[in-house]
Design a protein around this motif. Sequence first.
Motif, mmCIF file in Angstrom:
data_model
loop_
_atom_site.group_PDB
_atom_site.id
_atom_site.type_symbol
_atom_site.label_atom_id
_atom_site.label_comp_id
_atom_site.label_asym_id
_atom_site.label_seq_id
_atom_site.Cartn_x
_atom_site.Cartn_y
_atom_site.Cartn_z
ATOM 1 N N ASP A 64 0.832 -1.207 0.000
ATOM 2 C CA ASP A 64 0.000 0.000 0.000
ATOM 3 C C ASP A 64 0.865 1.254 0.000
ATOM 4 N N ALA A 65 2.015 1.150 0.691
ATOM 5 C CA ALA A 65 2.903 2.319 0.748
ATOM 6 C C ALA A 65 3.454 2.642 -0.635
ATOM 7 N N PRO B 70 1.984 6.386 -2.241
ATOM 8 C CA PRO B 70 3.263 6.613 -1.583
ATOM 9 C C PRO B 70 3.130 7.561 -0.408
ATOM 10 N N ASP B 71 3.674 7.111 0.699
ATOM 11 C CA ASP B 71 3.591 7.881 1.919
ATOM 12 C C ASP B 71 4.975 7.860 2.534
ATOM 13 N N LEU C 192 9.649 3.809 3.594
ATOM 14 C CA LEU C 192 11.035 3.341 3.644
ATOM 15 C C LEU C 192 11.216 2.181 4.613
ATOM 16 N N VAL C 193 10.325 2.055 5.595
ATOM 17 C CA VAL C 193 10.506 1.014 6.614
ATOM 18 C C VAL C 193 10.401 -0.395 6.006
ATOM 19 N N HIS D 205 20.676 -0.172 -4.391
ATOM 20 C CA HIS D 205 19.828 -0.838 -5.377
ATOM 21 C C HIS D 205 18.387 -0.922 -4.894
ATOM 22 N N GLY D 206 18.220 -1.111 -3.592
ATOM 23 C CA GLY D 206 16.868 -1.178 -3.034
ATOM 24 C C GLY D 206 16.141 0.141 -3.208
#
Lengths: 413, 444
Positions: free
Chosen positions: B129-130, B134-135, B140-141, B188-189
Amino acid sequence: MRHPILVLVHGTAALVAVTGLARTLWQGLEEPGAALAFGLLVAVGELSRWRGTEGRESAPLGAAGALAYALFGVDGGAPTQHGTAQVVAVVVAAALAGCVPHVARGQGPTADHLARRVLTVAFAAVCFQPLCSRGALREWSGPAYVLLVVALLVLTVLCDAVLAAVLARSRTGWPLSPLLRDELRALLGIGSAVCATGVVMSLAVAVVGLWALPVFSLPLLLTQLSFRRYAGVRATYRQTIASLARATEIAGYTPAGHARRVAALSRAVGRELGLSGPELTVLEHAALMHDIGQLSLVDPVPAGATAVLPAEEQRRIALLGGAVVRQTGVDAEVAVVVERQADPYRDQPVSARIVRAVNAYEEKTRDAGPGGPLRALEELRLGTARDYQPEVVESLARVLLNQRGTAAAPWGA
Amino acid sequence: MGSVPAWARVYVACVVAGALVCLTPVPDVHVPWWAVGLLAALYAGCEQLARCRLLGRHAPRGMGTFFPVLLAGAFLLPPAAAALVAVPGALLARVEQRPRGLRRVWRAARLGLAVWAASRVHWALAGRDAVAQPDFPDALVPVGAAVLVFCAVLTALDGGILALAERVPVRNAWRGLFLRSLAPVTVHGLAGLMMAVLWRSHYGPVAALLVLLPMHVSCWVFEQYHRERAAHQATIRALVQAVDIKDGYTRGHSERVGQASMMIACELGMDDARVEVLRFAGILHDVGKLGVPTRLLRKNGPLTPEERRVIELHPEYGHEMVRGIGFLGEARSAILHHHERLDGSGYPYGLTGTQIPECARVVAVADAFDAMTSTRCYRRARPVAAALEELERCAGTQFDPEMVEALVRALGRHGWRPAVTADGDDQRGNVPPQSEPLRAEAGS
């Protein structure tokens, strides 16, 4: 006396910058958060600027940030309100702030770099911002919008490459087309990464807000790091090749500084003849190592002067040198140049022609006293039937004439 | 490398079985299959592009353009479909070393498992969902967690194969793998997250593709860097071979002194950069002989005092030559001082004790050891034990006892197998000897 084109470019850039700053001060800052974030990014990018290979300045992150701000049209769904003037003002302020440490450390002139940055960003913003604020882009949704932005950016960096080549030409007087070729080649490398990051940032800010900037500048930072490491290893490599070239001097085969002088002069002649960046590198390496074959001789040639030896002996030493060079990791073309340096010029590649003529000139002028350079050139001209290419000798003469204007007279009196 | 131990085969079979279990729900998953196909094709294309650009066979490891695609898949798709994205690319990629089939299957299974685990964790932390809405910075978590898991799975699998197939001691197999690969995989992530976010936005996959360009350029530059570095090392060897041209009988001596210096440095617990510098110091210690007339170097029979003085100039010539090579650092002083003795009777300056730079004391011991254990025209080689005895006898007057002791310990542990690379094995000269282990694209 500065070159008129230089004055024109710097003047235009200064005018654009002052106009942008004045209008922004007059009207006040729209969307200060975004302005601050982009300004910070540009400043950090400028801070991490370094002098890349072949003296090309590179601040990829700064360039990407500035272009992204110029192409920044939608913020979290709503069209942005900052105009061209504000884009220019923010980028100028940030770039100036980022330049301060470089200027304080005395690391070379930054005027060209700043002028290019300002003009490029102004160009992109002038093309994009009016369209955006008038809502003309509303029909361009989704992928079509992306393609439009990419096309605009490609146009911008092409203009930037032309500008860079023109600036370099007016500074150095080297021919324009190889300079332009080098700029365009550089564009394929880090230039494409800068463009892509600029587009992605402007789009990502539209989707996720300003958080996109720190997160998405990391991949470009990685690219920048790779480039710096590459530049570092290239510099080391050059030092090692210069040391290998000094081997013949320390062994007493050639006089001190000979290889270095031949390399510098060969490079200048190569520039004058319009060789491109990689060709110049090959030429320089070959010139540094052209005497390496003498290491294989049990007894030194008197004063290391090969140009006066019989042709057969010269060719034998050249072949021995080529064999040594092949064992090094340098480009195979360098070995070819070293091997062929003693052949008649019609059988030689152009780099070998340059090395041959410059080496002969260097050897003939070494202890010749004040009238030596003129006499040496005269002797080279007499040898243009077989040994030396006439164009190379004339180019050498022009380079020496130019150097006489700038440095201590190599012609003597 | 031809034969693969039976246990390694069993291990690979287990990993493949695990990957197949991860893939079993694929037929029942509801996903946009065009997206899976596009990502898989993209990954395979990146893989091919990264390989075919390589001119040498010395592939740099771990900086591929491909992890962003895989991680974007992990952030966009259900775990089983995300694992599927990795399979075609890994199976089609070129493999340099035999056994090719086994290596291909291993790579596919290893990546499939890692992507599946990353996607699973991302899913569990509601990352999907993030990405869709995008929130930041909350998005990022789950990405951070997924990156950690991805890295951990890859490291665990790589360590296993290193221990079983390459016979690396078990306690060394996992050392440093995780930390070394974490930084690149994180970058890369983030690129993968950027791809995923743009993919789901109304700009569509076109914008996501642009993310790959900086990664690809970075990979390309990295390859250039490796090529240039290999060329640079070959040039250093050429400097050494130039000495060999003049001084025939010491063939291979420089390389062996480099090796012995490196062994001593490792034994003394120096860090990697210093060990490398000492290796260069050993290799280049006699480079100044280029400045000594060839007739003197090749002279048979005793030297006059005059001639001896000329030969004793070679450390200073050598220092003069390499002065301009910045990266050599303290190796330059090792070259200048490798003929100093602890009691002050050496040359060129007659330094004593700790006045002599540490690296010069190392090279002095390595030089003397190799001189004794190799055959010269005027005498035969001595056995290693006799040479060590002689070194220990001279420790304290001529050599630093600490260095001699370190050499004895290192030889006791590893033995003395000098690699003779200078004897015309010029193919080797361009490429630093290094075997490519099975975990060919571990992110390091």
